[in-house]
Scaffold this active site. Structure first.
Site, PDB file in Angstrom:
ATOM      1  N   LYS A 198      64.573  83.899  39.977  1.00 37.71           N
ATOM      2  CA  LYS A 198      64.941  82.481  39.852  1.00 37.71           C
ATOM      3  C   LYS A 198      63.988  81.626  40.687  1.00 37.71           C
ATOM      4  O   LYS A 198      63.449  80.639  40.211  1.00 37.71           O
ATOM      5  CB  LYS A 198      66.391  82.271  40.296  1.00 37.71           C
ATOM      6  CG  LYS A 198      66.830  80.831  40.212  1.00 37.71           C
ATOM      7  CD  LYS A 198      68.283  80.638  40.561  1.00 37.71           C
ATOM      8  CE  LYS A 198      68.577  79.137  40.614  1.00 37.71           C
ATOM      9  NZ  LYS A 198      69.941  78.829  41.028  1.00 37.71           N
ATOM     10  N   GLU A 204      60.606  91.051  47.647  1.00 35.14           N
ATOM     11  CA  GLU A 204      60.611  92.340  46.950  1.00 35.14           C
ATOM     12  C   GLU A 204      59.997  92.220  45.557  1.00 35.14           C
ATOM     13  O   GLU A 204      59.178  93.038  45.146  1.00 35.14           O
ATOM     14  CB  GLU A 204      62.051  92.867  46.808  1.00 35.14           C
ATOM     15  CG  GLU A 204      62.728  93.236  48.105  1.00 35.14           C
ATOM     16  CD  GLU A 204      63.541  92.087  48.702  1.00 35.14           C
ATOM     17  OE1 GLU A 204      63.145  90.909  48.509  1.00 35.14           O
ATOM     18  OE2 GLU A 204      64.542  92.368  49.376  1.00 35.14           O
ATOM     19  N   GLY A 255      72.046  82.845  40.734  1.00 34.42           N
ATOM     20  CA  GLY A 255      71.417  84.148  40.494  1.00 34.42           C
ATOM     21  C   GLY A 255      72.394  85.179  39.949  1.00 34.42           C
ATOM     22  O   GLY A 255      72.107  85.882  38.975  1.00 34.42           O
ATOM     23  N   ARG A 256      73.566  85.266  40.556  1.00 35.42           N
ATOM     24  CA  ARG A 256      74.523  86.309  40.137  1.00 35.42           C
ATOM     25  C   ARG A 256      75.261  85.943  38.857  1.00 35.42           C
ATOM     26  O   ARG A 256      76.111  86.695  38.398  1.00 35.42           O
ATOM     27  CB  ARG A 256      75.489  86.624  41.277  1.00 35.42           C
ATOM     28  CG  ARG A 256      76.188  85.443  41.900  1.00 35.42           C
ATOM     29  CD  ARG A 256      76.836  85.833  43.233  1.00 35.42           C
ATOM     30  NE  ARG A 256      77.424  84.708  43.948  1.00 35.42           N
ATOM     31  CZ  ARG A 256      76.758  83.908  44.777  1.00 35.42           C
ATOM     32  NH1 ARG A 256      75.473  84.089  44.976  1.00 35.42           N
ATOM     33  NH2 ARG A 256      77.374  82.923  45.406  1.00 35.42           N
ATOM     34  N   GLU A 341      78.995  88.453  47.388  1.00 36.32           N
ATOM     35  CA  GLU A 341      78.068  87.355  47.686  1.00 36.32           C
ATOM     36  C   GLU A 341      78.754  86.008  47.433  1.00 36.32           C
ATOM     37  O   GLU A 341      78.461  85.019  48.096  1.00 36.32           O
ATOM     38  CB  GLU A 341      76.793  87.478  46.828  1.00 36.32           C
ATOM     39  CG  GLU A 341      75.648  86.608  47.341  1.00 36.32           C
ATOM     40  CD  GLU A 341      74.298  86.938  46.706  1.00 36.32           C
ATOM     41  OE1 GLU A 341      73.357  87.319  47.416  1.00 36.32           O
ATOM     42  OE2 GLU A 341      74.181  86.805  45.473  1.00 36.32           O
ATOM     43  N   HIS A 372      86.059 113.522  42.152  1.00 34.45           N
ATOM     44  CA  HIS A 372      85.601 114.718  42.866  1.00 34.45           C
ATOM     45  C   HIS A 372      84.848 114.347  44.135  1.00 34.45           C
ATOM     46  O   HIS A 372      84.093 115.151  44.677  1.00 34.45           O
ATOM     47  CB  HIS A 372      84.728 115.569  41.935  1.00 34.45           C
ATOM     48  CG  HIS A 372      85.504 116.034  40.746  1.00 34.45           C
ATOM     49  ND1 HIS A 372      86.225 117.211  40.732  1.00 34.45           N
ATOM     50  CD2 HIS A 372      85.729 115.448  39.548  1.00 34.45           C
ATOM     51  CE1 HIS A 372      86.837 117.340  39.568  1.00 34.45           C
ATOM     52  NE2 HIS A 372      86.548 116.277  38.834  1.00 34.45           N
ATOM     53  N   LYS A 508      66.275  87.713  56.080  1.00 34.72           N
ATOM     54  CA  LYS A 508      64.966  87.458  55.444  1.00 34.72           C
ATOM     55  C   LYS A 508      63.998  86.867  56.463  1.00 34.72           C
ATOM     56  O   LYS A 508      62.830  87.265  56.545  1.00 34.72           O
ATOM     57  CB  LYS A 508      65.127  86.474  54.273  1.00 34.72           C
ATOM     58  CG  LYS A 508      65.788  87.056  53.036  1.00 34.72           C
ATOM     59  CD  LYS A 508      65.806  86.005  51.920  1.00 34.72           C
ATOM     60  CE  LYS A 508      66.639  86.452  50.743  1.00 34.72           C
ATOM     61  NZ  LYS A 508      66.774  85.452  49.688  1.00 34.72           N
TER      62      LYS A 508
HETATM   63  O1  F6P Z   1      68.941  87.389  48.576  1.00 35.01           O
HETATM   64  C1  F6P Z   1      69.968  87.024  47.724  1.00 35.01           C
HETATM   65  C2  F6P Z   1      69.460  86.380  46.467  1.00 35.01           C
HETATM   66  O2  F6P Z   1      69.107  85.063  46.714  1.00 35.01           O
HETATM   67  C3  F6P Z   1      70.492  86.467  45.351  1.00 35.01           C
HETATM   68  O3  F6P Z   1      71.435  85.481  45.419  1.00 35.01           O
HETATM   69  C4  F6P Z   1      69.621  86.433  44.156  1.00 35.01           C
HETATM   70  O4  F6P Z   1      70.288  86.871  43.010  1.00 35.01           O
HETATM   71  C5  F6P Z   1      68.499  87.356  44.590  1.00 35.01           C
HETATM   72  O5  F6P Z   1      68.320  87.054  45.957  1.00 35.01           O
HETATM   73  C6  F6P Z   1      67.220  87.245  43.836  1.00 35.01           C
HETATM   74  O6  F6P Z   1      66.689  85.961  43.900  1.00 35.01           O
HETATM   75  P1  F6P Z   1      65.551  85.494  42.906  1.00 35.01           P
HETATM   76  O7  F6P Z   1      66.085  85.592  41.529  1.00 35.01           O
HETATM   77  O8  F6P Z   1      65.228  84.093  43.299  1.00 35.01           O
HETATM   78  O9  F6P Z   1      64.374  86.420  43.088  1.00 35.01           O
END
Ligand code: F6P
Length: 540
Positions: A198, A204, A255-256, A341, A372, A508
């Site tokens: 987003k 990452e 995002g979620r 979250e 199990h 972060k």
């Molecule tokens: O670190 C949490 C977060 O901001 C989530 O809310 C989000 O879904 C995820 O990181 C990924 O963010 P982006 O889509 O901006 O890479």
């Protein structure tokens, strides 16, 4: 008029009700006393049937919880959400993921641009499926959190709707052990990368995207424009990364909650446009149910109220999710982000510290595997953990002939296990009952009464069972939307902002400060533990 749940006079009534009959509520006795309990406490919503009767609730509990919801203005809060009011005040945003699944012609002000975005994304997905980007056999989706969990979970759940010659891979972790094995099996000429973020600033995702690009070029790939596509609300950053094709979306998609947007591109590539539209339609049907059904039969509302009853009155701090469908094995991970979250907050909308517990720990594993592993603790451990079972009536095995017959038989075993677990949790077994049974594997020298105590179960452990007729794009869409709205319900009653996530920021920022120190080994000014660990990790 909205108020936080504990500011309602009904809160005190619920406390009194809990002290009088809630604390000692016995589900078994409730069934004995009321032959109609299952009928009274099971509910129909689009695509989902829910049995709430194995919970520590009765008509009086529900009536009070519903009164609480009304007194706190839940219906108004819901309407404000669906209308597009700025219900995420800390980020100054509306929250309109429901608009993404509303059909063309709906009265949302964003309907025209949403439909245009959907059409463009689906056309691209169909183009990939038809080979318009070359002979693509593998799609690598790079994203994390909401830009990964939803698409990954849905693609896995709808595997029966996918194509064997078009494989989807999901890479999220900055740990190279995630990306490397995926790339190891691929041919750059037949691979499409989808970079999903987003913000297009997530460490990452950018690291994995850069590594993927380096691998692509190293394999002799030249046409980045043809093999890389982005889904982001920051299309400028995607362009700066060198990606020509970027599908944008709006800041009012959290995002979620973003799998319904262009973030759902890998889903559309995997299952095709028609199935993606069916996913949206299922979610929309649940949206309508949430928006229009009286609270007494409104499934997301009822589930949210039971969640609140358990969290704030019984003090249960965790909920386990057990989907009895292998395709839903990532659902617990998806729900962790959705619920924890959203509702893992310690202050209300005014920034006041909350005097009660909020998000439970949500966790789980597909059945029967969990049985199990940790089900021992659910049955005999010292904590009561409500369990949510998800049963799917009709399987969709990729099999024919003798194998199909065998798997059909296995499906009966799967369902029997699912029913047995909720039955066992509720029923339990007294030491007296255990004493009457043979236990061939037990020690022959152990006192029989002691053994019986080891083999007894407290019972009265609550569970909910959700039933789908089949796991289809439509039913999955409805199921996910059900969970989204349920999380909204508890968040609204708790008076919190379910749509921000400031709690992820500190880690972060500290990571960015530590990163250069990992190169230099500099520990100056760090706390003793972090300094010691950093030294341990950097010493040659
Ligand atoms: O670190 C949490 C977060 O901001 C989530 O809310 C989000 O879904 C995820 O990181 C990924 O963010 P982006 O889509 O901006 O890479």
């Amino acid at each position: 008029m909205t108020k936080r749940c504990d500011q309602s006079t009904v809160w005190a009534e619920l406390q009194a009700h809990y002290a009088a009959s809630g604390r000692g509520f016995d589900i078994r006795a409730a069934f004995e006393a009321d032959a109609g309990r299952f009928g009274a406490l099971s509910f129909e919503a689009p695509e989902v049937f829910a049995d709430l009767s194995k919970n520590r609730i009765d008509a009086a509990t529900l009536a009070l919880l519903l009164e609480l919801a009304r007194d706190c203005g839940l219906e108004g809060r819901r309407d404000a959400l669906l209308r597009g009011d700025p219900v995420n005040p800390t980020e100054g945003r509306a929250v309109l993921h429901t608009t993404l699944r509303a059909p063309a012609g709906s009265d949302s002000p964003f309907n025209a641009e949403v439909q245009a975005s959907l059409d463009a994304m689906l056309a691209f997905a169909e183009g990939v499926r038809r080979g318009e980007r070359g002979a693509i056999t593998d799609v690598v989706h790079i994203g994390i959190g909401g830009s990964d969990l939803g698409p990954a979970m849905v693609v896995q759940a709808l595997q029966a709707y996918g194509r064997r010659d078009l494989r989807l891979h999901f890479v999220s972790n900055v740990d190279g052990h995630d990306l490397a094995p995926v790339l190891a099996g691929l041919d750059a000429r037949h691979t499409l990368f989808v970079i999903a973020s987003k913000t297009f600033t997530t460490q990452e995702t950018l690291a994995n995207a850069q590594a993927a690009r380096a691998w692509f070029l190293g394999q002799g790939g030249t046409d980045i424009a043809r093999h890389f596509v982005a889904t982001s609300s920051n299309t400028a950053a995607a362009a700066a990364f060198g990606i020509d094709t970027a599908f944008g979306f709006w800041d009012w998609v959290g995002g979620r909650y973003s799998l319904w947007s262009v973030i759902g591109l890998p889903i559309a590539i995997a299952v095709g446009a028609e199935n993606f539209r069916a996913l949206l339609a299922g979610a929309h049907a649940m949206d309508r149910h949430f928006a229009t059904t009286p609270l007494e039969r409104n499934l997301p509302v009822l589930l949210g109220l039971v969640d609140l009853w358990y969290r704030n009155f019984h003090g249960f701090s965790s909920r386990s999710v057990a989907p009895y469908h292998q395709g839903l094995r990532r659902l617990p991970a998806y729900l962790q982000q959705l619920e924890m979250e959203s509702n893992g907050k310690g202050v209300d909308l005014d920034g006041q510290a909350l005097p009660f517990g909020t998000s439970p720990v949500v966790w789980g594993e597909a059945g029967t595997n969990g049985q199990h592993a940790y089900f021992q603790m659910l049955h005999q451990g010292t904590d009561v953990i409500p369990v949510e079972f998800i049963a799917v009536k009709r399987p969709n095995h990729d099999a024919t002939g003798e194998l199909a017959a065998k798997l059909a038989d296995q499906h009966q075993k799967l369902l029997a296990n699912c029913l047995a677990q909720s039955q066992a949790l509720m029923q339990g077994k007294t030491a007296a009952e255990a004493l009457t049974e043979q236990a061939p594997t037990a020690s022959a020298t152990l006192d029989r009464e002691v053994l019986a105590r080891h083999r007894s179960f407290p019972g009265n452990r609550p569970s909910t069972t959700l039933v789908l007729d089949a796991l289809t794009p439509r039913s999955l869409g409805a199921l996910i939307a059900l969970y989204e709205h349920r999380v909204f319900v508890t968040g609204a009653l708790w008076g919190i902002n379910s749509f921000d996530q400031w709690g992820v920021e500190l880690g972060k920022a500290l990571c960015n400060q530590l990163l250069p120190r990992l190169q230099t080994g500099d520990t100056k000014g760090l706390d003793g533990s972090t300094a010691g660990l950093l030294a341990r990790l950097t010493v040659a």
